[in-house]
Write a protein that holds these residues in place. Structure first.
Motif, PDB file in Angstrom:
ATOM      1  N   ARG A 117      -3.721   0.247  21.680  1.00 35.02           N
ATOM      2  CA  ARG A 117      -2.516   0.656  22.423  1.00 35.02           C
ATOM      3  C   ARG A 117      -2.640   0.300  23.902  1.00 35.02           C
ATOM      4  N   GLU A 118      -3.825   0.505  24.466  1.00 36.65           N
ATOM      5  CA  GLU A 118      -4.037   0.146  25.869  1.00 36.65           C
ATOM      6  C   GLU A 118      -3.830  -1.353  26.103  1.00 36.65           C
ATOM      7  N   ALA A 119      -4.126  -2.140  25.071  1.00 36.09           N
ATOM      8  CA  ALA A 119      -3.943  -3.591  25.172  1.00 36.09           C
ATOM      9  C   ALA A 119      -2.496  -4.002  24.921  1.00 36.09           C
ATOM     10  N   GLY A 120      -1.631  -3.032  24.585  1.00 35.82           N
ATOM     11  CA  GLY A 120      -0.214  -3.319  24.394  1.00 35.82           C
ATOM     12  C   GLY A 120       0.208  -3.559  22.967  1.00 35.82           C
ATOM     13  N   ALA A 121      -0.701  -3.359  21.992  1.00 30.89           N
ATOM     14  CA  ALA A 121      -0.354  -3.612  20.591  1.00 30.89           C
ATOM     15  C   ALA A 121       0.671  -2.607  20.087  1.00 30.89           C
ATOM     16  N   VAL A 122       1.417  -3.026  19.077  1.00 33.72           N
ATOM     17  CA  VAL A 122       2.430  -2.201  18.430  1.00 33.72           C
ATOM     18  C   VAL A 122       1.911  -1.802  17.050  1.00 33.72           C
ATOM     19  N   ILE A 123       1.883  -0.516  16.755  1.00 35.09           N
ATOM     20  CA  ILE A 123       1.356  -0.038  15.472  1.00 35.09           C
ATOM     21  C   ILE A 123       2.480   0.018  14.448  1.00 35.09           C
ATOM     22  N   LEU A 124       2.335  -0.748  13.357  1.00 30.21           N
ATOM     23  CA  LEU A 124       3.352  -0.799  12.305  1.00 30.21           C
ATOM     24  C   LEU A 124       3.202   0.307  11.280  1.00 30.21           C
ATOM     25  N   GLY A 125       1.955   0.728  11.018  1.00 27.74           N
ATOM     26  CA  GLY A 125       1.723   1.751  10.004  1.00 27.74           C
ATOM     27  C   GLY A 125       0.327   1.648   9.440  1.00 27.74           C
ATOM     28  N   LYS A 126       0.137   2.258   8.278  1.00 19.31           N
ATOM     29  CA  LYS A 126      -1.185   2.382   7.662  1.00 19.31           C
ATOM     30  C   LYS A 126      -1.249   1.566   6.373  1.00 19.31           C
ATOM     31  N   THR A 127      -2.373   0.887   6.185  1.00 17.85           N
ATOM     32  CA  THR A 127      -2.555   0.047   5.009  1.00 17.85           C
ATOM     33  C   THR A 127      -3.389   0.753   3.949  1.00 17.85           C
ATOM     34  N   ASN A 128      -3.181   0.331   2.719  1.00 21.02           N
ATOM     35  CA  ASN A 128      -3.810   0.968   1.567  1.00 21.02           C
ATOM     36  C   ASN A 128      -5.319   0.735   1.564  1.00 21.02           C
ATOM     37  N   THR A 129      -6.038   1.688   0.997  1.00 21.85           N
ATOM     38  CA  THR A 129      -7.486   1.597   0.868  1.00 21.85           C
ATOM     39  C   THR A 129      -7.917   2.227  -0.441  1.00 21.85           C
ATOM     40  N   HIS A 130      -9.087   1.879  -0.905  1.00 17.68           N
ATOM     41  CA  HIS A 130      -9.681   2.586  -2.035  1.00 17.68           C
ATOM     42  C   HIS A 130      -9.833   4.066  -1.644  1.00 17.68           C
ATOM     43  N   GLU A 131      -9.821   4.949  -2.592  1.00 11.91           N
ATOM     44  CA  GLU A 131      -9.943   6.382  -2.321  1.00 11.91           C
ATOM     45  C   GLU A 131     -11.171   6.670  -1.457  1.00 11.91           C
ATOM     46  N   PHE A 132     -10.929   7.187  -0.246  1.00 13.58           N
ATOM     47  CA  PHE A 132     -11.980   7.459   0.731  1.00 13.58           C
ATOM     48  C   PHE A 132     -12.863   6.241   0.984  1.00 13.58           C
ATOM     49  N   ALA A 133     -12.335   5.045   0.712  1.00 16.32           N
ATOM     50  CA  ALA A 133     -13.028   3.767   0.945  1.00 16.32           C
ATOM     51  C   ALA A 133     -14.167   3.508  -0.028  1.00 16.32           C
ATOM     52  N   TRP A 134     -14.269   4.288  -1.102  1.00 15.24           N
ATOM     53  CA  TRP A 134     -15.380   4.141  -2.039  1.00 15.24           C
ATOM     54  C   TRP A 134     -15.026   3.155  -3.149  1.00 15.24           C
ATOM     55  N   GLY A 135     -14.971   1.878  -2.815  1.00 20.21           N
ATOM     56  CA  GLY A 135     -14.710   0.888  -3.852  1.00 20.21           C
ATOM     57  C   GLY A 135     -14.436  -0.475  -3.276  1.00 20.21           C
ATOM     58  N   THR A 136     -14.427  -1.487  -4.144  1.00 23.03           N
ATOM     59  CA  THR A 136     -14.272  -2.871  -3.707  1.00 23.03           C
ATOM     60  C   THR A 136     -12.993  -3.505  -4.242  1.00 23.03           C
ATOM     61  N   THR A 137     -12.067  -2.699  -4.792  1.00 23.44           N
ATOM     62  CA  THR A 137     -10.885  -3.278  -5.436  1.00 23.44           C
ATOM     63  C   THR A 137      -9.564  -2.869  -4.794  1.00 23.44           C
ATOM     64  N   THR A 138      -9.511  -1.721  -4.111  1.00 22.18           N
ATOM     65  CA  THR A 138      -8.274  -1.094  -3.634  1.00 22.18           C
ATOM     66  C   THR A 138      -7.333  -0.816  -4.802  1.00 22.18           C
ATOM     67  N   ASN A 139      -7.923  -0.474  -5.929  1.00 18.71           N
ATOM     68  CA  ASN A 139      -7.151   0.014  -7.078  1.00 18.71           C
ATOM     69  C   ASN A 139      -7.174   1.538  -6.986  1.00 18.71           C
ATOM     70  N   ASN A 140      -6.219   2.098  -6.240  1.00 14.19           N
ATOM     71  CA  ASN A 140      -6.263   3.509  -5.851  1.00 14.19           C
ATOM     72  C   ASN A 140      -5.444   4.374  -6.814  1.00 14.19           C
ATOM     73  N   PRO A 141      -6.049   5.394  -7.421  1.00 15.01           N
ATOM     74  CA  PRO A 141      -5.315   6.235  -8.381  1.00 15.01           C
ATOM     75  C   PRO A 141      -4.252   7.107  -7.736  1.00 15.01           C
ATOM     76  N   HIS A 142      -4.318   7.306  -6.425  1.00 10.19           N
ATOM     77  CA  HIS A 142      -3.362   8.178  -5.729  1.00 10.19           C
ATOM     78  C   HIS A 142      -2.218   7.393  -5.081  1.00 10.19           C
ATOM     79  N   THR A 143      -2.525   6.221  -4.540  1.00  7.83           N
ATOM     80  CA  THR A 143      -1.513   5.437  -3.829  1.00  7.83           C
ATOM     81  C   THR A 143      -1.125   4.163  -4.576  1.00  7.83           C
ATOM     82  N   GLY A 144      -1.761   3.909  -5.704  1.00 13.42           N
ATOM     83  CA  GLY A 144      -1.476   2.712  -6.483  1.00 13.42           C
ATOM     84  C   GLY A 144      -2.299   1.526  -6.037  1.00 13.42           C
ATOM     85  N   PRO A 145      -2.384   0.498  -6.888  1.00 16.34           N
ATOM     86  CA  PRO A 145      -3.183  -0.680  -6.542  1.00 16.34           C
ATOM     87  C   PRO A 145      -2.476  -1.579  -5.544  1.00 16.34           C
TER      88      PRO A 145
END
Length: 467
Positions: A113-141
């Motif tokens: 933000r200090e550098a002037g960037a604009v935040i669009l939102g949040k990207t999907n991740t594996h549940e608590f980052a514990w995985g290598t696929t981003t096949n998330n049972p809560h947010t979908g793959p």
């Protein structure tokens, strides 16, 4: 001009500086691309269009008033859903933290933000980052933009897919065992894991206090250098950061690597590879040799047994971090993650051996890097597998997705050294393949320089995914 959403960070920055493009135009183009493509990809799990447009308008007003913050001024960015964002939900892809809205930004987000960037939102991740696929049972793959039936890699798969599909010019990810570089390799983009302690992790939901790294995912090496320059630096809120100078990484990019010594640790990185990955990486090594680098085989400096032993520390730290929630609401976890976190803990002597192994890996890799400037190897054993496919096959051998996609990235987390993944080819099915380059602690400049030289000599980054 092409669609502004197709511009790289550097291209957009130059257009904004020339007044050929406004932050509002660029942000609207990215939001339109997200609206059109994200339903098929599920790369973003939270989008904040009103806030993004407000930030873009503020950036534009500053520019009109003569205030230019630098190359990220007015550039839209996505954030892995581990980074705290003031007023925006940060749930780590979990049901445990659903509805959690932090009161302040993570340190890296604040620096963006200090550098002037604009935040669009949040990207999907594996549940608590514990995985290598981003096949998330809560947010979908999340789906790979090159083939929607394939994984984008993980756990920063949402960030990798978003950048590859041109939903945003850049995104931040985290990397404990390869979670920036794996999505970069499988999605055909650039992913940089800095040195341990180069970028503050304050305000980032942890997987491992000892091995977590924060860094950028971008379409080009130049863009990675720009992002790293903005977020790197000492932060007293993160015990791992150290007060060492932050170079101008972008200014250090020159496509000249004549005389650079590049070691190839075949013993630990080439033993089991998909043939198409092997061919692509060998051709990339020849390209580096043709650019004037001295490319030679070296010992890796560690053993597979040491890596397996040291990785136990991640499981122990995960058990400690999640203990309260596992006791109070175990049903909020997926069965897969719950079983991982509740596996038997190592005995004291085994735990001591794990600490010793982590020290030996650091010492061994750094000793190798006294004889060469950089290390080069494949990023993953194979291209992207199909969503839900586990185990996966590599040359007739059945492996878990974790082993198939993290075995070649994990050692550089344990060693704490900087490593980047850059595109180096495609499989016959049109799936990206990644080359990994690692360097000495806090020498990201050399890593970026070699990656930039290779990128300039090839055209892999110019390929466009179908989605």
């Amino acid at each position: 001009m092409t669609d502004p959403a197709d511009l790289t960070v550097a291209e957009a920055a130059r257009a904004i500086a020339r007044r050929d493009l406004s932050p509002l135009e660029l942000t609207r183009a990215c939001l339109a691309r997200i609206e059109a493509r994200n339903p098929a990809l599920n790369a973003f799990v939270t989008v904040v269009p009103e806030r993004a447009l407000e930030e873009a308008a503020r950036a534009e007003a500053e520019l009109l008033a003569g205030q230019h913050r630098g190359p990220l001024h007015g550039i839209p960015v996505g954030l892995k859903d581990l980074y705290d964002t003031a007023g925006i939900e940060t749930a780590a892809g979990s049901a445990v933290l659903r509805g959690r809205v932090p009161g302040r930004d993570a340190a890296a987000v604040a620096r963006l933000r200090e550098a002037g960037a604009v935040i669009l939102g949040k990207t999907n991740t594996h549940e608590f980052a514990w995985g290598t696929t981003t096949n998330n049972p809560h947010t979908g793959p999340t789906r790979n933009p090159w083939a929607p039936d394939r994984i984008p890699g993980g756990s920063s798969g949402g960030s990798g897919a978003a950048v590859a599909a041109r939903l945003c010019p850049a995104a931040l990810g985290t990397d404990t065992g390869g979670s920036i570089r794996i999505p970069a390799a499988l999605c055909g983009v650039v992913g940089l894991k800095p040195t341990f302690g180069r970028v503050s992790r304050a305000g980032i939901i942890p997987m491992s206090w000892q091995f977590d790294h924060a860094g950028p995912i971008t379409r080009t090496v130049e863009d990675a250098a720009i992002l790293l320059g903005a977020i790197a630096g000492y932060d007293p809120a993160d015990f791992a950061t150290v007060p060492v100078p932050v170079p101008d990484y972008a200014a250090a990019l020159v496509p000249d690597i004549r005389g650079l010594r590049i070691g190839v640790p075949r013993d630990q990185f080439f033993g089991l590879l998909d043939p198409e990955v092997l061919v692509a990486v060998e051709e990339a090594l020849e390209t580096l040799r043709g650019l004037g680098a001295a490319v030679e085989d070296v010992d890796a400096g560690f053993t597979r047994e040491q890596v397996i032993s040291a990785w136990r520390l991640v499981n122990v730290e995960g058990r400690l971090y999640h203990a309260p929630w596992l006791e109070q609401q175990p049903e909020a976890y997926s069965e897969e993650l719950r079983n991982v976190l509740l596996q038997p803990l190592p005995e004291p002597l085994d735990l001591s051996a794990a600490y010793l192994a982590s020290y030996e890996i650091k010492e061994g890799v750094r000793r190798v890097l006294e004889t060469v400037d950089l290390l080069a190897a494949p990023t993953t054993m194979r291209p992207a597998s199909r969503i839900g496919e586990d185990p996966v096959e590599v040359e007739g051998v059945q492996l878990s997705t974790g082993a198939a996609f993290a075995s070649l990235t994990m050692p550089f987390n344990l060693a704490g050294i900087p490593a980047i993944s850059i595109p180096c080819g495609f499989s016959a099915e049109g799936l990206p393949i990644g080359l990994q380059v690692a360097g000495r602690p806090f020498d990201e400049a050399a890593v970026l320089r070699a990656a930039f030289a290779y990128e300039c000599a090839t055209d892999w980054r110019r390929r466009m995914p179908p989605l």
